[in-house]
Design a protein around this motif. Structure first.
Motif, PDB file in Angstrom:
ATOM      1  N   GLU B  13       0.812  -1.218   0.000  1.00  0.00           N
ATOM      2  CA  GLU B  13       0.000   0.000   0.000  1.00  0.00           C
ATOM      3  C   GLU B  13       0.847   1.271   0.000  1.00  0.00           C
ATOM      4  OE1 GLU B  13      -0.008  -2.435   2.073  1.00  0.00           O
ATOM      5  OE2 GLU B  13       0.270  -1.777   4.140  1.00  0.00           O
ATOM      6  N   ILE B  14       2.176   1.083   0.078  1.00  0.00           N
ATOM      7  CA  ILE B  14       3.081   2.242   0.112  1.00  0.00           C
ATOM      8  C   ILE B  14       3.489   2.607  -1.313  1.00  0.00           C
ATOM      9  CG2 ILE B  14       5.499   2.788   0.680  1.00  0.00           C
ATOM     10  CD1 ILE B  14       4.189   3.090   3.188  1.00  0.00           C
ATOM     11  N   LEU B  15       3.584   3.903  -1.566  1.00  0.00           N
ATOM     12  CA  LEU B  15       4.033   4.382  -2.874  1.00  0.00           C
ATOM     13  C   LEU B  15       5.452   3.892  -3.145  1.00  0.00           C
ATOM     14  CD1 LEU B  15       3.650   6.347  -5.342  1.00  0.00           C
ATOM     15  CD2 LEU B  15       4.746   8.075  -3.924  1.00  0.00           C
ATOM     16  N   ASP B  16       5.680   3.418  -4.375  1.00  0.00           N
ATOM     17  CA  ASP B  16       7.006   2.967  -4.778  1.00  0.00           C
ATOM     18  C   ASP B  16       7.449   3.850  -5.951  1.00  0.00           C
ATOM     19  OD1 ASP B  16       9.245   1.669  -5.690  1.00  0.00           O
ATOM     20  OD2 ASP B  16       8.154  -0.046  -6.525  1.00  0.00           O
TER      21      ASP B  16
END
Lengths: 792, 84
Positions: B13-16
């Motif tokens: 769910e974290i921006l990459d």
């Protein structure tokens, strides 16, 4: 999409008894009851998500509002004459003349930076920069006031390197110079580091934009990064609206930023402003779409209709409530007329920025949000954005305050046997200058790009950061942030004024005319009446101080609950002051110049026996008594003298005296360019009736050191005499000796410290703790940037 | 010599940002048909002699506490490879 059990408004009306997780979302019983009362029914899950984030302390200022009002009430006409936009918008805007305006603001990103130092600090920069963009301005610089625990504590070892590289990583990538700030170490900040970020931007008057959704029929657009599950935190309890067991059980409370996406967003927004394609604009920070839709709507026509399934998602499993609360970075919301829609899309495609049309402005006075055509939010946006709860929290002066103030340094055990001989005094200077708070901070500031853009006229460690705004005329701004939280702990009212006075003095020392204030008020829990007292006193002090100095507070931020296990930080009202230069070429640098050999060194101001809360007292482990006397009239006169001296080219160096007193100021001026100095304190001791130790280490306010050519001495002293301000010639700049020499009536008669020796001690402290490398040094456990890309 | 492989990915769910940049670059360079990219990292820990359960445990701990940032990354796997 169909995996959600969508809680519609219709459903909420027919199922009034459904239990909602309002307590888990941080709402109090009476707050929840008020939401039910406002809506005349239970809120839907999406409405509950919106109210809970918008009514949080962070977004609603519910504990601080009643006190913050003073910033708007204690104003004079003089204070508002240059003010174009005051408190309440994304950032205040001040008229700079020649058609230019400047906007600046400080915000906190304390808690995220403790949880994930690199990304927390990075997204702190990203957030404050978007506030500046949303005023229609081009961001031109950032600053960072930082506070960490004891320098040797493992917590500081973990947090500091990540925070510093996060600030550098994001700010440097954006191409914004980082022109100053503070770094303070104190054990009270263990587990509660303070990461405040200031951004400043400039604009032409006609480019000013506000967060308003005006014009019925205008379209609402979301652009920039996609919406993901980051920063949702408490919203995970809304998973009760989901059937899907496979989705992540816990949403992370941290966000990862993408500075390159933000850089594109800056340029893209500036083109939109330049082509006049947006009617209103709002950045997305805390509370994300909830905040942007409700604020835009309630500041404008009052109504908005949004289809939430139009939001571009990074994670398709997000529920409507999570989409409304997501704090994904690098997003903006704008209002665009239908005629401009095509041109808007062309700008988006030019910059390769994703966008989606969400809905339109209506005149209904309602914010309606639909999910696939079904209404899931139907509220009066004012009730979400502006009519949140307001608390008159009880406060009282702590019982221990009197004992604390009675415990003066002079009378204490630690305050005995103060240095009095040449050897002791010289040793104390080296000890002071190599202590963590006085030591050279270039290991930190070297990781920031201070000169990118080519408009930086001064930066750390000078008194102010100075940025040129107009390359033709040299018009520019000076900025300083300050706060001595030890003073504020001893007396929050005086401490806040001393923070203001120091920032004001720093700006004037560089030669800028102070114009505006932004504050970042970092305190413990407002539910503790003693903390609340500190908070109330600090605001009262700051508002009164601003009125006396005649400069308005144009915006800022409140950060409460900075405490762990019942132990609160010292009250830390960080004050940023912005000043104006007609021509930044007239700025006064802080160090003695090599070519200035033989120039006279003057001390401006009066020295009193004021050692309580001082850096010297900190060396001895003492904190008690009363902070130095506040004299804002003297600060004003001193400021006028320094500004005039700078404008008329009378002085070649100036440095304000604050932490560490006269001897620290002198040492910093000599260390700046490695140019020695010789002073005698005999006349000072006699005039002000103080002993040598006090003359050197007292932290009396409204003082500065200046260096000027002998040919200017008469003109300069005529000016100080005419203003009735004390000025005393202490000695000369000595570019030959390579040291600092202080003579006076003490055992030995004089002491000298070689600049090489002093510099070694002064510059070793920070690298010794955090690694000798500069940028890109070792990254300790847990603060490793996720995308450092070192591993091929 | 046996090697322990540790694979770490950014939490879903974290921006990459790196993955996003690659995803944007692929079609520009003629690689079509990919709708998303996420980039993680792989560590190769070389072991002298046999990989005991003890050493594997130590690798798991290192993976969780040092090789990954648990706030924003997940350890996807810790496996043993005999021949690299």
């Amino acid at each position: 999409m169909s995996t959600f059990n969508i809680d519609t408004v219709e459903n909420a009306s027919t199922t009034p008894d459904t239990e909602l997780p309002w307590a888990e979302l941080g709402l109090k019983q009476d707050e929840y009851s008020r939401i039910v009362e406002i809506l005349g029914r239970r809120p839907t899950a999406a409405e509950l998500a919106m109210y809970s984030v918008m009514w949080s302390e962070h977004c609603s200022y519910k504990s601080s509002k009643v006190h913050l009002r003073q910033f708007g009430e204690k104003v004079t006409e003089e204070m508002t004459k240059d003010l174009m936009v005051g408190i309440g918008e994304n950032a205040g805007v001040t008229d700079l003349g020649d058609g230019w305006a400047v906007t600046f603001k400080i915000e906190s990103h304390n808690h995220p930076s403790y949880v994930e130092p690199y990304q927390g600090a990075a997204t702190g920069i990203g957030g404050i920069v978007r506030d500046i963009i949303s005023m229609g301005a081009r961001p031109v610089a950032v600053m960072d006031p930082l506070r960490f625990g004891d320098i040797d504590h493992p917590d500081t070892q973990r947090v500091l390197p990540g925070v510093v590289s996060g600030i550098g990583g994001y700010g440097n990538s954006l191409g914004l110079p980082n022109i100053g700030g503070e770094v303070v170490f104190d054990s009270v900040y263990q587990q509660n580091p303070l990461v405040n970020a200031l951004a400043v931007g400039v604009l032409k008057h006609e480019d000013l934009r506000l967060a308003r959704a005006d014009g019925v029929g205008n379209k609402v657009v979301l652009f920039g990064a996609r919406t993901g599950g980051d920063g949702i935190g408490g919203a995970s309890v809304l998973a009760s609206e989901s059937f899907d067991d496979t989705k992540p059980s816990k949403r992370p409370a941290v966000q990862v930023g993408d500075p390159f996406a933000e850089k594109v967003l800056i340029e893209c927004c500036l083109e939109l402003f330049g082509s006049e394609l947006v009617e209103g604009i709002q950045d997305l920070g805390a509370a994300g779409i909830s905040c942007a839709t409700s604020e835009l709507a309630s500041n404008g026509e009052g109504g908005m209709h949004v289809e939430l399934t139009n939001v571009l998602l990074r994670d398709p499993t997000l529920t409507p409530g999570e989409i409304l609360m997501s704090e994904s970075q690098e997003r903006m919301m704008a209002v665009v007329t239908p005629q401009n829609a095509e041109a808007f899309e062309a700008v988006m495609s030019k910059w390769d920025v994703e966008y989606s049309w969400l809905g339109e402005v209506t005149g209904t006075g309602r914010l309606i949000i639909e999910w696939d055509g079904e209404t899931i939010v139907d509220v009066d946006p004012r009730t979400v954005a502006h009519d949140g709860p307001v608390y008159e929290r009880p406060y009282h002066r702590p019982a221990w305050q009197d004992d604390l103030q009675a415990d003066s340094f002079r009378a204490s055990e630690e305050g005995q046997h103060l240095p009095s001989t040449a050897e002791e005094l010289g040793g104390a200077v080296v000890e002071l200058m190599s202590s963590p708070n006085m030591a050279d901070k270039s290991w930190i500031t070297d990781q920031y790009d201070r000169f990118v853009g080519g408009n930086t006229a001064l930066s750390a460690p000078d008194d102010s950061g100075v940025i040129r705004v107009d390359e033709e005329t040299g018009l520019g701004v000076g900025l300083a942030t300050d706060c001595n939280a030890r003073y504020a702990y001893l007396d929050p009212y005086a401490g806040a004024q001393l923070a203001l006075a120091e920032a004001y003095r720093n700006v004037a020392t560089a030669g800028a005319v102070p114009m505006a204030v932004s504050d970042c008020l970092n305190f413990g829990s407002p539910e503790d009446p003693e903390i609340m007292w500190q908070f109330a006193e600090a605001i009262r002090g700051l508002a009164d101080g601003c009125q006396t100095l005649g400069i308005p507070v144009t915006g800022g931020n409140v950060s409460l609950y900075n405490q762990t296990a019942g132990r609160a930080i010292h009250p830390t009202p960080v004050v940023g002051v912005l000043g104006r230069f007609d021509d930044v070429a007239r700025r006064t640098p802080s160090g003695f110049q090599r070519w200035a050999d033989g120039q006279a060194i003057y001390l401006l101001g009066t020295t009193r026996d004021e050692l309580d809360g001082s850096e010297f007292a900190r060396l001895r482990g003492h904190l008690g008594g009363h902070p130095p006397q506040v004299d804002l009239a003297a600060e004003k006169t001193l400021g006028e003298i320094l500004i005039n001296a700078s404008r008329d080219g009378m002085i070649d160096a100036a440095h304000d005296l604050s932490e560490g007193g006269l001897v620290a100021g002198l040492a910093e001026m000599s260390l700046r360019f490695g140019v020695g100095s010789r002073i005698s304190v005999d006349a000072l001791c006699e005039r002000d009736g103080v002993d040598v130790f006090t003359a050197l280490f007292s932290e009396s306010q409204a003082r500065a050191l200046v260096a000027l050519p002998r040919s200017e001495e008469l003109r300069f002293t005529d000016m100080t005499t005419a203003r009735g301000f004390p000025a005393l010639r202490l000695g000369v700049v000595d570019a030959v000796s390579g040291g600092i020499e202080v003579a006076g009536d003490f055992d030995g008669g004089s002491f000298g410290i070689g600049l090489d020796e002093l510099k070694e001690a002064w510059s070793a402290t920070i690298p010794a703790r955090f690694g000798a490398g500069s940028a890109g040094g070792e990254t300790p456990l847990g603060s490793r940037p996720a995308d450092a890309g070192h591993h091929a | 010599m046996p090697t322990i492989l540790v694979e770490v990915m950014p939490k879903p769910e974290i921006l990459d940002p790196q993955g996003k940049a690659i995803a944007n670059a692929l079609p520009h360079l003629g690689f079509t048909g990919f709708s998303g990219v996420r980039q993680g990292k792989r560590f190769e820990l070389t072991v002298e002699g046999e990989v005991t359960e003890e050493i594997l445990d130590s690798a798991r701990t290192a993976a969780a506490e040092m090789l990954s940032n648990p706030v924003i990354e997940d350890v996807v796997s810790v496996t043993v490879a005999e021949d690299l």
